[in-house]
Design an enzyme around this catalytic site. Structure first.
Site, PDB file in Angstrom:
ATOM      1  N   GLU A   1       0.849  -1.197   0.000  1.00  0.00           N
ATOM      2  CA  GLU A   1       0.000   0.000   0.000  1.00  0.00           C
ATOM      3  C   GLU A   1       0.878   1.237   0.000  1.00  0.00           C
ATOM      4  O   GLU A   1       2.051   1.158   0.360  1.00  0.00           O
ATOM      5  CB  GLU A   1      -0.884   0.015   1.255  1.00  0.00           C
ATOM      6  CG  GLU A   1      -2.034  -0.948   1.210  1.00  0.00           C
ATOM      7  CD  GLU A   1      -2.976  -0.759   2.398  1.00  0.00           C
ATOM      8  OE1 GLU A   1      -2.583  -0.105   3.377  1.00  0.00           O
ATOM      9  OE2 GLU A   1      -4.098  -1.270   2.325  1.00  0.00           O
TER      10      GLU A   1
ATOM     11  N   HIS B   1      -6.477   3.177   5.254  1.00  0.00           N
ATOM     12  CA  HIS B   1      -5.694   2.917   6.452  1.00  0.00           C
ATOM     13  C   HIS B   1      -4.833   4.113   6.805  1.00  0.00           C
ATOM     14  O   HIS B   1      -4.499   4.929   5.963  1.00  0.00           O
ATOM     15  CB  HIS B   1      -4.825   1.694   6.226  1.00  0.00           C
ATOM     16  CG  HIS B   1      -5.609   0.537   5.721  1.00  0.00           C
ATOM     17  ND1 HIS B   1      -5.688   0.217   4.390  1.00  0.00           N
ATOM     18  CD2 HIS B   1      -6.403  -0.345   6.364  1.00  0.00           C
ATOM     19  CE1 HIS B   1      -6.470  -0.829   4.245  1.00  0.00           C
ATOM     20  NE2 HIS B   1      -6.918  -1.189   5.423  1.00  0.00           N
TER      21      HIS B   1
END
Lengths: 299, 414
Positions: free
Chosen positions: A215, A257
């Site tokens: 990510e 996130h």
């Protein structure tokens, strides 16, 4: 084989009397994990799905000296204290499921874990599963674990919890199973980075290839690329890095996130992908292409 | 969470870091003031000679955009403040200005503290060459930036700060002063749970004083709960004002902590995204782009929200004008009920009866019932909808919606 957890794993759940922790305790027991004790200060003497609860870790270890893994499920601001307790009792493996743990606390936990020679996975982990040993720690796989997770030759590490299972599902659909799959969490600072765990997969006889889900944010993927450049790509690694669209977004928007924030140009998905490719890692353009890449390297 | 300069400087002042004297003036005060005598008092209080007026925006590099101006009389100050307050700068509305005693700059230095995410330690950076081009300095002459990583449990020991100052080229009294400011900056990191504190520039004035002229502070949102004393108002981080739709979406999560369904960022594409899970939603955005599509928004719902929340989110997502498709997709949920959330989505679609194509891909607890709700709905209303479970790889659904949206666009636009 597999890594981190196996048939000998005996689990203690910190915060076991909480709603989520109690549900996950049941799921772990149903799957076959050995959950032997729990700790919730002030609730000693109770039981959760037959698992005895203690006030302190010392009491739990006195009654169950075989405990060798801790699952941390306490609220964010209580995590550091709980983990320091586990570190002081030399628990060799700690998996933190709790999200939103302050960065300073995680940095301190990591520093102390190095001194105590303990491995931490998380915070913001979805857990770890070793289907061959039929043991899982944490909520990974949910209620229908066996649909997705079967024993096999592929190691899985994912920064995203949900995508740990989706990635393992793609692997399953391609006709393979996993040696060990885990969510390492997407926080900028965490106990287990790709680079800390890849040597374990390289040394694991069951694992023939490793799939990672990256990510944006942090330098985790870049560090992995540097590691395999220096020490060699001992087994094929296939990666998918999400978040390329983030580069097109207004700056500073927070997605998903806590870790998925691109700051100061560091950790942009485009750079991660380029660095990984340069190191010989196969990078999928779209997530489900992992399946085809895996077939290429395993056949 | 980024802090405005005036907020960051309050933290610095509390830690004892030397700053120029300043006053913060807000838009609401200005509205009430008119031709205000207060600015005259402020001007006098700041020495009565020359002041800097600094627009309080979260974006960086505001100086080049005209966000810092100077005034050498109360009348000029009035003019500058009036022009600046309420104006647009770098996509933000300037709601306040910091009026500051103008410093006579001799040298510009740099100090910051942040976290090194690979070594997982805090890191100190110090240089004798501060100012606007510090990024260029780091890439072209990295040796001019002294870096020191240190243990997060022991914290920043004063000797480490002196060591860094010496390497950066400081000596004598200034070395001691720089080290003292740096250790106080570490106090700010701890006091507020910051992820970044940066003073750029830290100036030496012509009279030899060190002053923090700017302050960039990024707080750790995950630690906000243990700092109620900071009392900071919420703020946008997009560099633009929230849209109508974004505000409606944000209201969904207010007062109801069961799951999350209020995250919505409006974009300018034509494929509506009703995606779930942080990682899944980002991955689907990428996939739509990779197949040549253009998302109309970003969203992510998750944490098992009740049907009503997802109903309201669907109304926001699916009613944006000029849509050519809707993707309702997510991974295999660990926790979120597919039947419950899809009941909310179905209720909204029943009201909206969209003509554009819809592709659904979802799995997880209650998936059979959830997918059936959608199939029944499509059948009953004659919707242009395809429904898939885990048998379709998640990102394949992105390819399908991009293809169908292209066909539909062709049709409506002739």
């Amino acid at each position: 084989m597999g890594i981190l957890i196996n048939e000998q794993t005996r689990i203690l759940v910190q915060g076991i009397t909480g709603r989520e922790a109690s549900k996950v305790t049941q799921e772990m027991l149903d799957y076959g994990s050995q959950v032997v004790a729990g700790v919730t200060p002030g609730k000693g003497g109770q039981a959760v799905h037959g698992v005895p609860v203690y006030d302190t870790l010392r009491q739990a270890i006195d009654a169950h000296p075989e405990i060798n893994a801790v699952l941390t499920y306490v609220p964010p601001l209580a995590v550091k204290d709980a983990v320091f307790e586990a570190l002081d009792f030399n628990i060799p493996f700690i998996n933190i499921i709790t999200e939103r743990v302050p960065m300073l606390d995680t940095a301190q936990m990591h520093a102390y874990a190095k001194v105590r020679r303990t491995r931490i996975i998380g915070p913001t982990s979805v857990g770890v599963i070793n289907p061959g040993a039929r043991v899982k720690v944490g909520p990974i796989g949910g209620v229908n674990v066996d649909r997705v997770y079967a024993p096999g030759p592929v190691g899985v590490m994912s920064k995203s919890g949900g995508m740990t299972t989706e990635t393992s599902w793609i692997i399953r659909q391609a006709g393979y199973g996993v040696s060990t799959a885990m969510g390492i969490g997407g926080d900028f600072i965490k106990g287990g980075n790709f680079v800390d765990l890849i040597p374990l997969f390289f040394n694991d006889p069951q694992t023939e290839a490793v799939v990672i889900f990256g990510e944006p944010g942090g330098g985790d993927e870049e560090a992995l690329a540097e590691y395999v450049t220096r020490y060699g790509l001992q087994k094929p690694i296939i990666a998918f890095v999400s978040g390329r669209f983030v580069d097109r977004m207004p700056q500073g928007v927070q997605f998903g996130h806590a870790g998925a924030v691109v700051e100061r140009g560091v950790g942009s998905p485009a750079r991660k992908i380029a660095t990984l490719r340069q190191a010989g890692v196969l990078v999928a353009e779209v997530q489900h292409e992992i399946g085809a890449l895996l077939k290429e390297v395993l056949e | 969470m980024r802090l405005y300069e005036f907020e960051g400087k309050r933290l610095l002042r509390k830690a004892g870091i030397p700053l120029p004297k300043s006053h913060y003036v807000t838009y609401s005060e200005m509205g009430a003031m008119g031709a205000d005598p207060q600015l005259e008092r402020i001007f006098d209080d700041l020495g009565g000679e020359s002041v800097a007026v600094k627009a309080q925006v979260l974006a960086g590099k505001r100086g080049k955009a005209g966000g810092i101006r100077f005034a050498d009389s109360p009348e000029k100050l009035q003019k500058v403040v009036e022009a600046m307050v309420g104006s647009e700068l770098l996509g933000e509305t300037v709601t306040g200005v910091l009026i500051e005693q103008k410093a006579e700059i001799d040298q510009e230095y740099y100090i910051s503290l942040t976290y090194d995410t690979i070594n997982r330690q805090p890191v100190l950076a110090m240089s004798k060459e501060g100012g606007v081009d510090v990024e260029t300095l780091v890439s072209e002459s990295p040796e001019k930036m002294a870096l020191r990583r240190f243990g997060p449990i022991t914290g920043l020991q004063p000797w480490v700060a002196r060591d860094a100052a010496a390497e950066a080229g400081f000596s004598g009294r200034e070395l001691r002063q720089m080290a003292a400011i740096t250790t106080k900056l570490w106090d700010v990191m701890l006091m507020a749970d910051a992820r970044l504190v940066e003073i750029n520039p830290l100036v030496r004035t012509k009279s030899g004083k060190l002053l923090a002229l700017d302050a960039a502070v990024l707080l750790d949102s995950d630690a906000r709960m243990r700092h109620p004393e900071l009392n900071l108002p919420p703020r946008q981080a997009t560099g633009r004002a929230f849209t109508e739709r974004e505000l409606v979406a944000q209201a969904i999560d207010q007062g109801d902590y069961r799951g999350v369904a209020g995250k919505y960022v409006e974009l300018d594409g034509d494929i509506a995204m009703l995606t779930s899970g942080g990682g899944g939603s980002i991955t689907l955005m990428d996939a739509v782009h990779a197949y040549g599509g253009n998302p109309a928004n970003y969203t992510e719902y998750g944490g098992n929200p009740p049907a009503d929340k997802v109903y309201r989110l669907t109304k926001v997502v699916a009613t944006k004008p000029d849509l050519h498709g809707l993707l309702i997709a997510g991974g295999i949920a660990n926790n979120t009920r597919v039947d419950v959330t899809f009941e909310g989505i179905a209720r909204a679609l029943e009201e909206l009866r969209p003509a554009y194509p819809i592709v659904i891909r979802r799995a997880g607890p209650g998936e059979e019932e959830g997918l059936q709700i959608m199939r029944d709905l499509a059948h009953r209303l004659g919707l242009n909808m395809e429904v898939y479970g885990a048998e379709l790889p998640m990102t394949e659904s992105a390819r399908l919606i991009v293809e169908k949206a292209a066909v539909y666009r062709e049709k409506v636009e002739g």
